[in-house]
Design an enzyme around this catalytic site. Structure first.
Site, mmCIF file in Angstrom:
data_model
loop_
_atom_site.group_PDB
_atom_site.id
_atom_site.type_symbol
_atom_site.label_atom_id
_atom_site.label_comp_id
_atom_site.label_asym_id
_atom_site.label_seq_id
_atom_site.Cartn_x
_atom_site.Cartn_y
_atom_site.Cartn_z
ATOM 1 N N ILE A 36 0.831 -1.202 0.000
ATOM 2 C CA ILE A 36 0.000 0.000 0.000
ATOM 3 C C ILE A 36 0.863 1.249 0.000
ATOM 4 C CG2 ILE A 36 -1.558 1.368 1.442
ATOM 5 C CD1 ILE A 36 -2.938 -1.273 2.222
ATOM 6 N N ASP A 84 13.910 3.225 10.908
ATOM 7 C CA ASP A 84 13.119 2.176 11.547
ATOM 8 C C ASP A 84 12.191 2.823 12.552
ATOM 9 O OD1 ASP A 84 12.020 -0.017 12.774
ATOM 10 O OD2 ASP A 84 13.929 -0.920 13.376
ATOM 11 N N VAL A 85 10.899 2.865 12.256
ATOM 12 C CA VAL A 85 9.961 3.562 13.125
ATOM 13 C C VAL A 85 9.870 2.920 14.506
ATOM 14 C CG1 VAL A 85 8.603 4.362 11.163
ATOM 15 C CG2 VAL A 85 7.941 2.252 12.339
ATOM 16 N N SER A 132 -6.944 -0.050 9.656
ATOM 17 C CA SER A 132 -7.336 -1.314 9.030
ATOM 18 C C SER A 132 -8.811 -1.562 9.275
ATOM 19 C CB SER A 132 -6.521 -2.466 9.627
ATOM 20 O OG SER A 132 -7.008 -3.730 9.190
ATOM 21 N N TYR A 151 -3.243 -7.427 16.473
ATOM 22 C CA TYR A 151 -3.181 -6.426 15.406
ATOM 23 C C TYR A 151 -4.488 -5.650 15.347
ATOM 24 C CZ TYR A 151 -3.024 -4.691 10.543
ATOM 25 O OH TYR A 151 -3.055 -3.914 9.416
ATOM 26 N N LYS A 156 -4.863 -1.596 15.822
ATOM 27 C CA LYS A 156 -5.430 -0.725 14.801
ATOM 28 C C LYS A 156 -6.664 0.020 15.315
ATOM 29 C CE LYS A 156 -2.506 -1.255 11.447
ATOM 30 N NZ LYS A 156 -1.682 -0.114 10.976
ATOM 31 N N THR A 190 -6.219 -6.618 1.090
ATOM 32 C CA THR A 190 -5.608 -5.869 -0.009
ATOM 33 C C THR A 190 -4.478 -6.679 -0.610
ATOM 34 O OG1 THR A 190 -6.125 -3.784 1.110
ATOM 35 C CG2 THR A 190 -4.493 -3.710 -0.669
ATOM 36 N N GLY A 232 -1.051 -8.200 0.123
ATOM 37 C CA GLY A 232 -0.963 -8.459 1.549
ATOM 38 C C GLY A 232 0.260 -7.820 2.162
#
Length: 252
Positions: free
Chosen positions: A15, A55-56, A131, A144, A148, A177, A180
């Protein structure tokens, strides 16, 4: 005409890469941010953008500041970096919780906070990739899903807090999506994790380009009175609890 400037984190694949390409096609100058120097350089060269490697998950990461310096400011920050885990709650180890929360929640807050001065200066916008899993409990990816949901709540809180400064804050909520997500707590998806996708009412699952189109709208002047929203992009999969059943045999 002033060129608009955007940072896209998690911008080197899926994405994020689709968003980079769409915004570049719309005339934006893009900072492509990700962990891979090779992928960031390749996409930046393709769209005449700049590559930012970081790297976040690292609290000391300065991706936002470096992107703003490279572009001369920011009109939009699209916080797309994320990590997923294919596991129910009883099978989610503490270490995976730490990473899921660290990337999907805490890093989003840190980067949003870092972007605020630049977005205030430009009266710009922040876009968070949440998401469809954040809209309801999705047991096979439960941790997850929870993270989100927190990202969506953060979107609304930031929208209320930053609106008076002229900064809009929205979220996109992609459904299944193709192809993936790449990044998981283990570094790869569970084998077969995406094999069970079923066609939604519109007949095919969402593509990265579909999500990118929604992202481009929400950071554009056309959405100048939209803030605090989470836009669901799922081709109708969640329009009904039984929507997928009528399309079980459809082509993707």
């Amino acid at each position: 005409m002033t060129t608009m400037r955007a940072l896209v984190t998690g911008g080197t694949s899926g994405i994020g890469a689709a968003i980079c390409r769409r915004l570049a096609a719309d005339g934006w100058q893009i900072a492509v941010a990700g962990r891979s120097q090779e992928r960031a350089d390749a996409l930046a060269a393709e769209i005449s953008g700049v590559a930012i490697v970081g790297d976040v998950a690292n609290p000391a990461d300065d991706t936002v500041a470096r992107a703003a310096a490279a572009l001369g400011g920011l009109d939009a920050a699209l916080l797309n970096a994320g990590v997923i885990l294919d596991a129910d709650l009883s099978s989610t180890p503490d270490a995976d919780w730490d990473l899921l929360m660290g990337v999907n929640v805490f890093a989003v807050h840190r980067q949003a906070r870092a972007a605020l001065p630049y977005l205030q200066a430009s009266k710009g916008s922040l876009l968070i990739t949440a998401s469809d899993a954040g809209l309801w409990g999705e047991a096979p990816i439960a941790a997850y899903s929870i993270a989100k949901r927190m990202a969506l709540t953060m979107t609304r809180c930031l929208a209320a807090e930053w609106g008076p400064a002229g900064v809009r804050v929205n979220a996109i909520c992609p459904g299944d999506t193709a192809p993936g997500m790449l990044t998981t707590t283990t570094g790869r998806r569970t084998p077969g994790a995406t094999d069970g996708w079923l066609a939604p009412p519109l007949g095919t699952i969402v593509r990265g380009e579909d999500v990118a189109a929604a992202a481009a709208f929400l950071v554009s002047a056309d959405a100048s009175r939209i803030t605090g929203t989470g836009l669901l992009i799922d081709a109708g999969m969640r329009s009904s609890t039984t929507a997928w059943q009528a399309h079980r045999g459809s082509d993707r």
